[in-house]
Design a protein around this motif. Structure first.
Motif, short mmCIF file in Angstrom:
data_model
loop_
_atom_site.label_atom_id
_atom_site.label_comp_id
_atom_site.label_asym_id
_atom_site.label_seq_id
_atom_site.Cartn_x
_atom_site.Cartn_y
_atom_site.Cartn_z
N GLN A 1 1.84 6.54 -7.09
CA GLN A 1 0.80 7.46 -7.51
C GLN A 1 1.24 8.92 -7.34
N LYS A 2 1.99 9.17 -6.28
CA LYS A 2 2.40 10.53 -5.94
C LYS A 2 3.62 11.00 -6.73
N ASP A 3 4.58 10.10 -7.00
CA ASP A 3 5.89 10.54 -7.49
C ASP A 3 6.34 9.98 -8.82
N ALA A 4 5.73 8.90 -9.31
CA ALA A 4 6.22 8.30 -10.55
C ALA A 4 5.84 9.13 -11.76
N PRO B 1 2.18 6.88 -13.27
CA PRO B 1 1.54 6.05 -12.25
C PRO B 1 0.76 4.90 -12.89
N GLY B 2 0.93 3.73 -12.32
CA GLY B 2 0.29 2.54 -12.86
C GLY B 2 1.22 1.66 -13.67
N PHE B 3 2.36 2.22 -14.11
CA PHE B 3 3.30 1.43 -14.90
C PHE B 3 3.88 0.28 -14.08
N GLY B 4 4.03 0.48 -12.78
CA GLY B 4 4.63 -0.56 -11.94
C GLY B 4 3.88 -1.87 -11.99
N LYS B 5 2.57 -1.80 -12.09
CA LYS B 5 1.77 -3.02 -12.17
C LYS B 5 2.07 -3.79 -13.45
N GLY B 6 2.14 -3.06 -14.58
CA GLY B 6 2.47 -3.71 -15.84
C GLY B 6 3.89 -4.26 -15.85
N LEU B 7 4.81 -3.53 -15.24
CA LEU B 7 6.20 -4.00 -15.15
C LEU B 7 6.27 -5.29 -14.34
N TYR B 8 5.52 -5.35 -13.23
CA TYR B 8 5.49 -6.55 -12.41
C TYR B 8 4.96 -7.75 -13.21
N GLU B 9 3.91 -7.52 -13.98
CA GLU B 9 3.37 -8.61 -14.79
C GLU B 9 4.36 -9.05 -15.86
N PHE B 10 5.07 -8.09 -16.43
CA PHE B 10 6.05 -8.41 -17.47
C PHE B 10 7.19 -9.25 -16.92
N LEU B 11 7.63 -8.93 -15.69
CA LEU B 11 8.78 -9.64 -15.11
C LEU B 11 8.39 -10.93 -14.39
N GLU C 1 0.82 -1.20 0.00
CA GLU C 1 0.00 0.00 0.00
C GLU C 1 0.86 1.26 0.00
N ALA C 2 1.95 1.26 0.78
CA ALA C 2 2.84 2.42 0.82
C ALA C 2 3.52 2.63 -0.53
N CYS C 3 3.94 1.54 -1.17
CA CYS C 3 4.61 1.65 -2.47
C CYS C 3 3.64 2.13 -3.55
N ARG C 4 2.40 1.68 -3.48
CA ARG C 4 1.40 2.15 -4.43
C ARG C 4 1.17 3.65 -4.27
N VAL D 1 9.40 -8.17 -5.04
CA VAL D 1 9.48 -7.87 -6.48
C VAL D 1 8.41 -6.85 -6.85
N HIS D 2 7.20 -7.07 -6.35
CA HIS D 2 6.10 -6.15 -6.64
C HIS D 2 6.41 -4.76 -6.10
N ALA D 3 6.90 -4.70 -4.87
CA ALA D 3 7.24 -3.40 -4.26
C ALA D 3 8.30 -2.68 -5.10
N ALA D 4 9.30 -3.42 -5.54
CA ALA D 4 10.37 -2.82 -6.34
C ALA D 4 9.82 -2.24 -7.65
N CYS D 5 8.93 -2.97 -8.29
CA CYS D 5 8.35 -2.49 -9.55
C CYS D 5 7.54 -1.21 -9.33
N LEU D 6 6.83 -1.15 -8.22
CA LEU D 6 6.06 0.06 -7.91
C LEU D 6 6.97 1.26 -7.65
N LEU D 7 8.13 1.00 -7.07
CA LEU D 7 9.05 2.09 -6.70
C LEU D 7 10.10 2.38 -7.76
N HIS D 8 10.08 1.64 -8.85
CA HIS D 8 11.22 1.69 -9.77
C HIS D 8 11.46 3.08 -10.37
N ASP D 9 10.46 3.95 -10.35
CA ASP D 9 10.59 5.22 -11.05
C ASP D 9 10.29 6.44 -10.16
N VAL D 10 10.11 6.23 -8.85
CA VAL D 10 9.67 7.35 -8.01
C VAL D 10 10.79 8.36 -7.74
N SER D 11 12.04 8.01 -8.07
CA SER D 11 13.15 8.94 -7.83
C SER D 11 13.66 9.57 -9.12
#
Length: 511
Positions: free
Chosen positions: A336-339, A342-352, A329-332, A367-377
């Motif tokens: 949503q706030k910083d990527a 937003p929403g790409f992390g879910k597709g990335l998780y499915e791809f990997l 929930e925190a990663c989502r 793995v799911h958490a990492a995909c959600l955070l992969h672009d927030v920085s």
């Protein structure tokens, strides 16, 4: 929403942070008037794993001398009132709803406690809710559940004037007990160190008669326990100074408690940044903890940064929110706030996900958490993104993460932006993980690095990975009309992923 839509989100479910019941908890203020400190915490962000929008503590010593006089400490009372008045004005400036205000052992035990409550209400309009020991234990245990939904063991919360115990299992709080084993209260006992030890032993044995021994894990809540954990980190030269989910074995903790008894406390105070008022209570708290571990015989000891204040937030959560994974929930919310997208992390998780066929649920959630955070920085300078992401993952206020998982997540995000981790200034933190896990984190990072380059919207709808570990082959099947996405840089990143897996890279055009 129908069942089909809900299934679309997989085992973690649809994000709840846009739900009205979750939004109602997005800015909650808690005033905690304790025996040793008065604190205002304002929670914000993802309701299931909130950030600390504001967090200020004043060590007032309200309960100092209570065991001798039966009354609140006069100086502490003045300081506490000043702190409460300040916090009231700050809360008004933040346009908060009414504060949830609680008072614990000192106010409930002092003969002038009711008088102090009346003064607070008269001067500030804040009504302090005085909770008894069992209720304090319940709320503190709920704070542990906020960070550890799967917590199983015994919670022990030490305040200035009391110590509470509560059983936790299956997301529920069981039997609860309270005692007078708070270091501020014990400091006024007569009989010297020998009498103090005898009293602690007698009270502790009485507690075991009511709640039993040998819990799977002992969850420690409270400032004195956290101060001791910092000292344990110092003695062990531990590289990650994050208190939440810091683990200790009874044997190693015993070494630290013996070391504290021989050490120069002022020197330790300066090295750990502990306040003088807190460090003054550490020797007595160490005696209590030593007897606690000896008496209850836990298999493992863990520090919880969450306690009564987080328990009050948990109290206001609907059950469906309580059952959610705080990490996801925190990663989502962060995505949503910083990527950028937003929403790409879910597709990335499915791809990997084909890379993780048969993986444990605990690995999949990381793995799911990492995909959600992969672009927030992404706003960080390109030369430092790998460092920013690593620091964010390992130091962030996230629940539901062991220290090993923090480092795994951090290393994976580092490799999302940088192919090598050589010459990193935080390489000492890597030592928390064995080399085999560091290698797996690198694979995940390079997989995200490739997936994020392949497409900017839905990589799982344009291409598919096929991992054949027995043949050591990594296949990429890409749609013909998307084949041009596999440009020079994207192909280089795919080859780097295959190399990290020790595999041959194979590309197939489909359609």
């Amino acid at each position: 929403m129908d069942g089909t839509d809900e299934q679309h989100w997989g085992p973690f479910g649809r994000p709840l942070f846009e739900d009205p019941s979750a939004r109602a908890l997005s800015r909650v203020g808690v005033l905690d008037v304790g025996s040793n400190s008065v604190r205002l915490v304002v929670f914000d962000g993802a309701a299931r794993s909130p950030a600390y929008f504001f967090n200020e503590k004043i060590l007032c010593g309200l309960g100092a001398g209570l065991s001798e006089t039966g009354r609140l400490n006069p100086e502490g009372r003045v300081r506490a009132m000043a702190a409460i008045k300040r916090f009231k004005l700050l809360a008004e400036g933040m346009h908060l709803p009414p504060l949830s205000a609680v008072a614990t052992a000192a106010v409930r035990d002092a003969e002038d406690g009711a008088e102090f409550r009346a003064e607070v209400e008269r001067e500030t309009g804040i009504r302090l809710y005085v909770i008894d020991g069992e209720e304090e234990a319940r709320l503190s245990a709920q704070g542990v559940l906020l960070g550890w939904p799967e917590a199983d063991g015994l919670m022990c919360d030490i305040g200035g004037s009391s110590m509470e115990l509560a059983e936790i299992s299956g997301g529920q709080v069981g039997r609860r007990l309270t005692s007078d084993l708070g270091p501020l209260k014990l400091s006024g006992m007569k009989g010297g160190k020998k009498g103090l030890k005898a009293h602690i032993k007698a009270v502790m044995e009485g507690l075991t008669g009511e709640i039993g021994i040998r819990p799977k894990r002992l969850y420690l809540v409270g400032g004195s326990w956290r101060a001791i954990a910092k000292l344990d980190m110092l003695r062990r030269d531990y590289p990650l100074w994050v208190l939440h989910e810091y683990r200790m074995t009874p044997k190693e903790l015993g070494k630290t408690l013996d070391w504290i008894a021989r050490a120069d406390l002022e020197e330790l105070r300066q090295k750990t940044g502990t306040s003088g008022a807190r460090m003054a209570l550490v020797p007595i708290a160490a005696l209590v903890l030593k007897r606690l571990v000896r008496t209850f015989q836990p298999r493992e000891i863990a520090i919880s940064a969450y306690g009564i204040r987080e328990g009050l937030l948990y109290e206001q959560m609907p059950d469906r929110l309580r059952m959610r994974d705080p990490l996801i929930e925190a990663c989502r919310f962060a995505e949503q706030k910083d990527a950028r997208i937003p929403g790409f992390g879910k597709g990335l998780y499915e791809f990997l996900s084909p890379l993780y066929n048969g993986a444990s649920p605990s690995r999949l959630r990381i793995v799911h958490a990492a995909c959600l955070l992969h672009d927030v920085s992404w706003r960080a300078h390109p030369d430092y993104r790998h460092e920013v992401t690593f620091e964010a993952a390992t130091r962030a206020n996230l629940g539901g993460l062991t220290h090993q998982e923090r480092v795994f997540l951090g290393v994976a995000l580092l490799h999302r932006y940088k192919s090598s981790r050589a010459n990193c200034h935080f390489s000492d933190v890597f030592t928390i993980l064995p080399e085999s896990e560091l290698a797996k984190a690198e694979v995940l990072g390079k997989a995200m690095r490739f997936g994020a380059m392949l497409a900017v919207d839905k990589p799982h709808e344009k291409a598919a990975l096929r991992w054949r570990p027995k043949k050591r082959e990594l296949h990429l099947e890409i749609d013909r009309d998307a084949a041009d996405l596999l440009g020079e840089v994207a192909r280089a990143r795919f080859d780097a992923l295959a190399q990290a897996l020790g595999a041959e890279a194979v590309v197939k055009i489909r359609g």
